[in-house]
Design a protein around this motif. Structure first.
Motif, PDB file in Angstrom:
ATOM      1  N   LYS A   1       0.859  -1.187   0.000  1.00  0.00           N
ATOM      2  CA  LYS A   1       0.000   0.000   0.000  1.00  0.00           C
ATOM      3  C   LYS A   1       0.895   1.238   0.000  1.00  0.00           C
ATOM      4  N   VAL A   2       0.600   2.144  -0.904  1.00  0.00           N
ATOM      5  CA  VAL A   2       1.378   3.389  -0.962  1.00  0.00           C
ATOM      6  C   VAL A   2       0.700   4.406  -0.054  1.00  0.00           C
ATOM      7  N   GLU A   3       1.456   4.938   0.891  1.00  0.00           N
ATOM      8  CA  GLU A   3       0.875   5.964   1.773  1.00  0.00           C
ATOM      9  C   GLU A   3       1.494   7.312   1.439  1.00  0.00           C
TER      10      GLU A   3
ATOM     11  N   VAL B   1       2.118   3.277 -10.886  1.00  0.00           N
ATOM     12  CA  VAL B   1       1.324   3.246  -9.652  1.00  0.00           C
ATOM     13  C   VAL B   1       0.755   4.635  -9.347  1.00  0.00           C
ATOM     14  N   HIS B   2       1.578   5.658  -9.592  1.00  0.00           N
ATOM     15  CA  HIS B   2       1.156   7.021  -9.233  1.00  0.00           C
ATOM     16  C   HIS B   2       0.527   7.718 -10.443  1.00  0.00           C
ATOM     17  N   GLN B   3      -0.552   8.438 -10.211  1.00  0.00           N
ATOM     18  CA  GLN B   3      -1.190   9.224 -11.277  1.00  0.00           C
ATOM     19  C   GLN B   3      -1.469  10.623 -10.735  1.00  0.00           C
TER      20      GLN B   3
ATOM     21  N   GLU C   1      -0.276  -2.426  -8.440  1.00  0.00           N
ATOM     22  CA  GLU C   1       0.920  -2.573  -9.276  1.00  0.00           C
ATOM     23  C   GLU C   1       2.214  -2.316  -8.517  1.00  0.00           C
ATOM     24  N   CYS C   2       2.141  -1.916  -7.257  1.00  0.00           N
ATOM     25  CA  CYS C   2       3.362  -1.574  -6.513  1.00  0.00           C
ATOM     26  C   CYS C   2       4.135  -2.842  -6.127  1.00  0.00           C
ATOM     27  N   VAL C   3       5.452  -2.808  -6.370  1.00  0.00           N
ATOM     28  CA  VAL C   3       6.300  -3.964  -6.038  1.00  0.00           C
ATOM     29  C   VAL C   3       7.278  -3.629  -4.905  1.00  0.00           C
ATOM     30  N   ALA C   4       7.093  -2.485  -4.284  1.00  0.00           N
ATOM     31  CA  ALA C   4       7.938  -2.058  -3.151  1.00  0.00           C
ATOM     32  C   ALA C   4       9.403  -1.932  -3.529  1.00  0.00           C
ATOM     33  N   CYS C   5       9.649  -1.341  -4.714  1.00  0.00           N
ATOM     34  CA  CYS C   5      11.050  -1.148  -5.121  1.00  0.00           C
ATOM     35  C   CYS C   5      11.655   0.086  -4.439  1.00  0.00           C
ATOM     36  N   GLN C   6      10.835   0.904  -3.832  1.00  0.00           N
ATOM     37  CA  GLN C   6      11.262   2.066  -3.044  1.00  0.00           C
ATOM     38  C   GLN C   6      11.831   3.222  -3.872  1.00  0.00           C
ATOM     39  N   ARG C   7      11.684   3.153  -5.194  1.00  0.00           N
ATOM     40  CA  ARG C   7      12.231   4.226  -6.036  1.00  0.00           C
ATOM     41  C   ARG C   7      11.539   5.564  -5.725  1.00  0.00           C
ATOM     42  N   CYS C   8      10.198   5.536  -5.686  1.00  0.00           N
ATOM     43  CA  CYS C   8       9.469   6.793  -5.463  1.00  0.00           C
ATOM     44  C   CYS C   8       9.747   7.333  -4.060  1.00  0.00           C
TER      45      CYS C   8
ATOM     46  N   ALA D   1       5.475   6.518   1.746  1.00  0.00           N
ATOM     47  CA  ALA D   1       5.942   5.318   2.461  1.00  0.00           C
ATOM     48  C   ALA D   1       5.213   4.129   1.848  1.00  0.00           C
ATOM     49  N   ILE D   2       5.907   2.994   1.766  1.00  0.00           N
ATOM     50  CA  ILE D   2       5.273   1.781   1.240  1.00  0.00           C
ATOM     51  C   ILE D   2       5.072   0.832   2.418  1.00  0.00           C
ATOM     52  N   LYS D   3       3.848   0.403   2.618  1.00  0.00           N
ATOM     53  CA  LYS D   3       3.542  -0.494   3.737  1.00  0.00           C
ATOM     54  C   LYS D   3       2.986  -1.801   3.199  1.00  0.00           C
TER      55      LYS D   3
ATOM     56  N   CYS E   1      12.622  -2.663 -14.116  1.00  0.00           N
ATOM     57  CA  CYS E   1      13.390  -2.285 -12.920  1.00  0.00           C
ATOM     58  C   CYS E   1      13.531  -0.772 -12.852  1.00  0.00           C
ATOM     59  N   ASN E   2      12.951  -0.205 -11.824  1.00  0.00           N
ATOM     60  CA  ASN E   2      12.976   1.253 -11.680  1.00  0.00           C
ATOM     61  C   ASN E   2      14.360   1.793 -11.354  1.00  0.00           C
ATOM     62  N   TRP E   3      15.298   0.913 -11.018  1.00  0.00           N
ATOM     63  CA  TRP E   3      16.649   1.365 -10.667  1.00  0.00           C
ATOM     64  C   TRP E   3      17.618   1.236 -11.842  1.00  0.00           C
TER      65      TRP E   3
HETATM   66  S1  SF4 Z   1       8.241   3.375  -7.591  1.00  0.00           S
HETATM   67 FE1  SF4 Z   1       8.344   1.317  -6.687  1.00  0.00          FE
HETATM   68  S2  SF4 Z   1       7.728   1.616  -4.531  1.00  0.00           S
HETATM   69 FE2  SF4 Z   1       7.069   3.433  -5.667  1.00  0.00          FE
HETATM   70  S3  SF4 Z   1       4.954   2.976  -6.272  1.00  0.00           S
HETATM   71 FE3  SF4 Z   1       6.269   2.364  -7.998  1.00  0.00          FE
HETATM   72  S4  SF4 Z   1       6.651   0.189  -7.620  1.00  0.00           S
HETATM   73 FE4  SF4 Z   1       5.861   1.045  -5.683  1.00  0.00          FE
END
Ligand code: SF4
Ligand code: SF4
Length: 493
Positions: free
Chosen positions: A11-13, A33-35, A47-54, A64-66, A414-416
């Motif tokens: 969950k994106v907070e 994930v973000h719009q 769609e969030c995979v908790a890559c922590q890029r954002c 924060a990603i929870k 891969c966001n990195w």
């Molecule tokens: S950048 Fe990564 S952590 Fe942030 S919303 Fe996208 S997938 Fe989730």
């Protein structure tokens, strides 16, 4: 309409008071994930995979990603992950894919081994004042003198970068690791995807792989190398081949691999010309002949139940280096069930192989390289004390480059800028920065290894190799201690 039971995993907070609606998160998330619409921010948690890029790039730390709060009833057998996997397979009817290494909570033997230190009778050494020797040579060291047909490769420290193919990772990863290897006097490894021409200048630090798919293997490829490695298996997927999805096979990847662009690159499970040790011996000999006996030939295998017998055969087949990849070894893509349930730990495999080769009197014939889950300099020291000549690191190197272990490498998003061939994502990894970070990591580990050796009263890494008296087991049963060949903590001798 298909019915899906899948709920988001994360969950994106967003802290509304902090969010300035700059849109950085929108640009940075390849999973969309973000719009930002009509001045409103909203998220597609699924769609969030908790890559922590954002999270890392948000200028106001608003994100924060929870874990998603949907709670299944507590059940230690049917865990939330197990239930989600069944939902996913009921949706798709397909094999579950996974990236990176086995995340399950099997015992880590490295964490059950303690290192020795000198006190009074055998004084410790101060690495700041006295020279400490980490130089490592790999190859066939048997026989009265080195013949010209037994080339050795010399490393400044016993740590190399492990195989990662261009295509599974971006070219900027190869650029980063090749430069770092060059600066540190060690080796990087092309993996099975060929050697990009831009990197021919790093040939003296390159291990080039010959895998079952023979991607990118041609005379110049073999020539532009320090070591040639025949890949039989890897720890993340022992016994099965490789699969680079067509979506990652860009024009450049295709040229380097010598395959059509945007087509799946499948490497078969076995080499179609290797069904016995004799067949392997023939390929080793062919590669030696093709390169004028100038380069050591390595063979990489996954750590499996009968690894010591396999190692003995590989040594007798003429391999100069044997790389063993434990079940924590990572990958760009593997079937999850194989990654998580097949193979054995590198610590166990290493101890068994080192003992077997010594018992058979052929230990000097082949150098041992340990791979698969080496996390820090203490793991390196323990691996060497268990019998390794050197180690390969891959996951640790990628983490140094920015990987956040989201384990979604197989998606190509891969966001990195690491496990991707998308130009817009790849350019997020600056190879100069990447090289510096990878080099820093090796330098830091080099210092720490010297410190640990100094504490042990050892000033040359050669004195540590296979020196299991420097190890003591803690929390291990008699059989485990016996297999590892170490005494229990508190036992003298
Ligand atoms: S950048 Fe990564 S952590 Fe942030 S919303 Fe996208 S997938 Fe989730
Ligand atoms: S390489 Fe990229 S996709 Fe793979 S685990 Fe690391 S951050 Fe995730």
């Amino acid at each position: 309409m298909a019915l899906t039971m899948l709920a988001p995993v994360f969950k994106v907070e967003r802290e509304e008071g902090r969010c300035i609606k700059c849109g950085v998160c929108v640009q940075q998330c390849a999973n969309e994930v973000h719009q930002l619409e009509s001045g409103w921010m909203w998220t597609n948690d699924e769609e969030c995979v908790a890559c922590q890029r954002c999270v890392s790039l948000c200028p106001t730390q608003a994100l924060a990603i929870k874990e998603y709060p949907l709670s299944f009833r507590v059940n230690s057998h049917w865990t939330p992950a197990t239930i989600r996997e069944i939902y996913a397979q009921a949706d798709s009817g397909g094999v579950l894919l996974a990236g990176m290494g086995n995340p399950r909570s099997y015992k880590s033997y490295f964490d059950h081994l303690l290192l020795n230190a000198s006190q009074v009778t055998n004084p410790s050494i101060d690495p700041l004042r006295e020279p400490m020797e980490l130089n490592t040579s790999l190859g066939n060291k048997s026989g009265p003198s080195q013949s010209s047909e037994k080339p050795l490769i010399s490393l400044r420290l016993p740590i190399m970068f492990s195989a990662m193919s261009f295509g599974s990772v971006s070219l900027n990863v190869h650029k980063s690791l090749s430069r770092a290897a060059n600066a540190m006097g060690t080796l990087w490894n092309t993996g099975e995807g060929g050697l990009h021409p831009d990197l021919f200048s790093y040939k003296d630090n390159a291990v080039v792989q010959v895998a079952s798919g023979r991607f990118g293997v041609h005379p110049a490829y073999l020539e532009n190398s320090a070591v040639i490695e025949i890949k039989i298996g890897q720890g993340a997927k022992p016994g099965i081949g490789g699969h680079l999805p067509g979506a990652k096979v860009s024009e450049e990847v295709a040229r380097t691999r010598m395959i059509p662009a945007w087509s799946d690159a499948i490497s078969p499970a076995p080499h179609h010309d290797i069904y016995s040790i004799e067949d392997l011996a023939q390929l080793i000999e062919s590669l030696k002949v093709a390169t004028g006996y100038k380069k050591p030939i390595a063979v990489k295998v996954a750590a499996v139940h009968n690894i010591s017998a396999i190692a003995s055969g590989v040594a007798r087949a003429g391999a100069d280096i044997l790389a063993i990849d434990g079940f924590r070894g990572a990958t760009g893509a593997a079937p999850m069930r194989i990654r998580d349930h097949v193979g054995i730990p590198i610590e166990i495999a290493l101890a068994q192989v080192d003992s077997r080769l010594r018992d058979e009197g052929i230990r000097q014939q082949v150098s041992l390289v340990a791979a698969g889950g080496i996390r820090n300099s203490a793991d390196v020291v323990k691996a060497i004390a268990l019998g390794a000549d050197a180690v390969y690191i891959a996951t640790a190197a990628l983490i140094a480059l920015g990987c956040h272990l989201c384990q979604m490498c197989f998606t190509g998003k891969c966001n990195w800028g690491i496990a991707t061939t998308r130009p817009d994502l790849s350019r997020r990894l600056n190879p100069e920065v990447g090289a510096r970070r990878a080099q820093n990591l090796l330098q830091a580990w080099e210092h720490e290894i010297k410190e640990i050796m100094g504490a042990m009263g050892i000033n040359a890494i050669d004195s540590l190799r296979g020196n299991r008296l420097m190890l003591r087991g803690i929390g291990l049963g008699p059989e485990e201690l016996q297999i590892l060949g170490v005494k229990a903590a508190g036992e003298e001798g």
